[in-house]
Design an enzyme around this catalytic site. Structure first.
Site, PDB file in Angstrom:
ATOM      1  CG  ASP A 216      12.178   3.737  -6.538  1.00  0.00           C
ATOM      2  OD1 ASP A 216      11.834   2.650  -5.512  1.00  0.00           O
ATOM      3  OD2 ASP A 216      13.489   3.634  -6.869  1.00  0.00           O
TER       4      ASP A 216
ATOM      5  CG  ASN B 263       5.620   3.192  -2.129  1.00  0.00           C
ATOM      6  OD1 ASN B 263       5.622   4.516  -2.252  1.00  0.00           O
ATOM      7  ND2 ASN B 263       5.156   2.329  -2.710  1.00  0.00           N
TER       8      ASN B 263
ATOM      9  NE  ARG C 203      14.620   4.186  -1.411  1.00  0.00           N
ATOM     10  CZ  ARG C 203      14.811   4.424  -2.597  1.00  0.00           C
ATOM     11  NH1 ARG C 203      15.869   5.372  -2.627  1.00  0.00           N
ATOM     12  NH2 ARG C 203      14.145   4.049  -3.717  1.00  0.00           N
ATOM     13  CD1 TRP C 204       7.453   9.066   3.158  1.00  0.00           C
ATOM     14  CD2 TRP C 204       6.483   7.381   3.887  1.00  0.00           C
ATOM     15  NE1 TRP C 204       6.553   9.736   3.572  1.00  0.00           N
ATOM     16  CE2 TRP C 204       6.026   8.587   4.278  1.00  0.00           C
ATOM     17  CE3 TRP C 204       5.765   6.060   4.454  1.00  0.00           C
ATOM     18  CZ2 TRP C 204       4.689   8.693   5.106  1.00  0.00           C
ATOM     19  CZ3 TRP C 204       4.606   6.301   5.340  1.00  0.00           C
ATOM     20  CH2 TRP C 204       4.340   7.503   5.562  1.00  0.00           C
TER      21      TRP C 204
ATOM     22  NE  ARG D  26       9.968  -3.452   1.673  1.00  0.00           N
ATOM     23  CZ  ARG D  26      10.609  -2.495   0.451  1.00  0.00           C
ATOM     24  NH1 ARG D  26      11.854  -1.819   1.061  1.00  0.00           N
ATOM     25  NH2 ARG D  26      10.248  -2.279  -0.730  1.00  0.00           N
TER      26      ARG D  26
ATOM     27  CB  SER E  35       7.726  -8.912 -14.728  1.00  0.00           C
ATOM     28  OG  SER E  35       8.183  -8.204 -15.867  1.00  0.00           O
TER      29      SER E  35
ATOM     30  CG  ASN F  95       7.947  -5.242  -8.046  1.00  0.00           C
ATOM     31  OD1 ASN F  95       7.216  -4.319  -8.502  1.00  0.00           O
ATOM     32  ND2 ASN F  95       9.105  -4.995  -7.912  1.00  0.00           N
TER      33      ASN F  95
ATOM     34  NE  ARG G 267      10.019  -5.030  -4.491  1.00  0.00           N
ATOM     35  CZ  ARG G 267      10.004  -3.636  -4.060  1.00  0.00           C
ATOM     36  NH1 ARG G 267       9.130  -3.469  -3.310  1.00  0.00           N
ATOM     37  NH2 ARG G 267      10.689  -2.944  -4.845  1.00  0.00           N
TER      38      ARG G 267
ATOM     39  CG  LEU H  99      14.538   4.474 -18.156  1.00  0.00           C
ATOM     40  CD1 LEU H  99      14.660   4.430 -19.702  1.00  0.00           C
ATOM     41  CD2 LEU H  99      13.331   5.351 -17.776  1.00  0.00           C
TER      42      LEU H  99
END
Ligand code: FPP
Length: 247
Positions: free
Chosen positions: A18, A20, A22-23, A31, A64, A66, A69, A193
């Site tokens: 988790d 990516n 925000r990085w 993104r 499932s 995602n 997005r 989770l």
């Protein structure tokens, strides 16, 4: 690495990768650049896990959920996974890595499914670490598909309801034949989770690290494994106090 020995290294580590997005945001980048950097971390994590003798490494690549997005991000994630398999399959095969894919395959479009199948088929007989890629995966969806299969077996007289045991359910899940994860790591400081390995993770140790996935280095990985090595796993039982001799 003082606490890490052959007996304390977990057999199966599962990771929720988790952070990516925000990085990338923190650097003013799109993104997708975070996901790209994330693939480099995937390569490094597989290498580290193999070197340490971890037998199974499960990575949550695409859930499932995602699909909701933005289309461009979904398409980019698909592209990255496809490129990863096309570019890295030969190397992974040479390094004796076995690939398994878990998740719903029924509605996958385009060339993604043949690639996933090719990765599994090519590496089927390998004896090194098993890299389990969770793709189009959600634990509730996995359990629903398994329950439907068992219900159909009962309805058609192949199975009696009393034969549905935890072992039978486990063998009907996508992870059939894979031991439960000893350790689930989630990066980026989020502590949940998110529908990942809900059945298999019943007794997993959970470790949440603040680093975003692209910043998850070998050192971060080792620190999490050291922390795991200090945990006491009781699986619902108790630890017997050591009795003094003669008492
Ligand atoms: C979570 O970050 C990450 C994902 C949804 C995808 C992870 C995928 C990869 C690292 C690349 C492909 C995988 C393989 C196995 C080659 P996020 O976007 O939710 O980050 P955020 O919470 O900061 O927005």
């Amino acid at each position: 690495m003082q606490n890490l020995t052959a007996t304390t290294v977990p057999q199966h580590v599962a990771i929720i990768m988790d952070g990516n997005g925000r990085w990338a945001n923190a650097r003013g980048l799109p993104r997708t650049m975070g996901h790209r950097k994330g693939v480099e971390t995937v390569r490094a994590a597989v290498k580290t896990a193999g070197e340490l003798g971890i037998r199974y490494l499960t990575l949550f690549a695409f859930s499932s959920e995602n699909w909701s997005r933005p289309a461009a991000e979904v398409s980019d994630l698909m592209g990255l996974l496809k490129t990863f398999i096309r570019r890295d399959l030969a190397d992974l095969h040479r390094e004796n890595v076995r690939i398994r894919v878990i998740g719903d395959r029924s509605n996958l479009r385009g060339d993604i499914l043949p690639l996933l199948v090719e990765a599994e088929e090519t590496t089927r007989a390998n004896t090194g670490i098993t890299l389990v890629i969770a793709f189009n995966y959600g634990a509730r969806d996995e359990m629903t598909r398994a329950m439907r299969r068992l219900a159909a077996d009962v309805a058609e007289g192949r199975l009696r309801p009393e034969d549905i045991t935890p072992e039978r359910i486990a063998a009907t899940l996508d992870t059939s034949g894979i031991p439960d994860p000893d350790l689930i790591i989630r990066t980026s400081g989020e502590e949940r989770l998110s529908n990942f390995l809900l059945w298999q993770g019943a007794y997993s140790e959970l470790i949440f690290v603040p680093e975003l996935w692209p910043d998850f280095t070998r050192e971060t990985f080792l620190a999490a494994l050291e922390k795991y090595a200090c945990r006491e796993r009781r699986f619902g039982g108790v630890t017997e106090p050591t009795l003094a001799v003669g008492s």
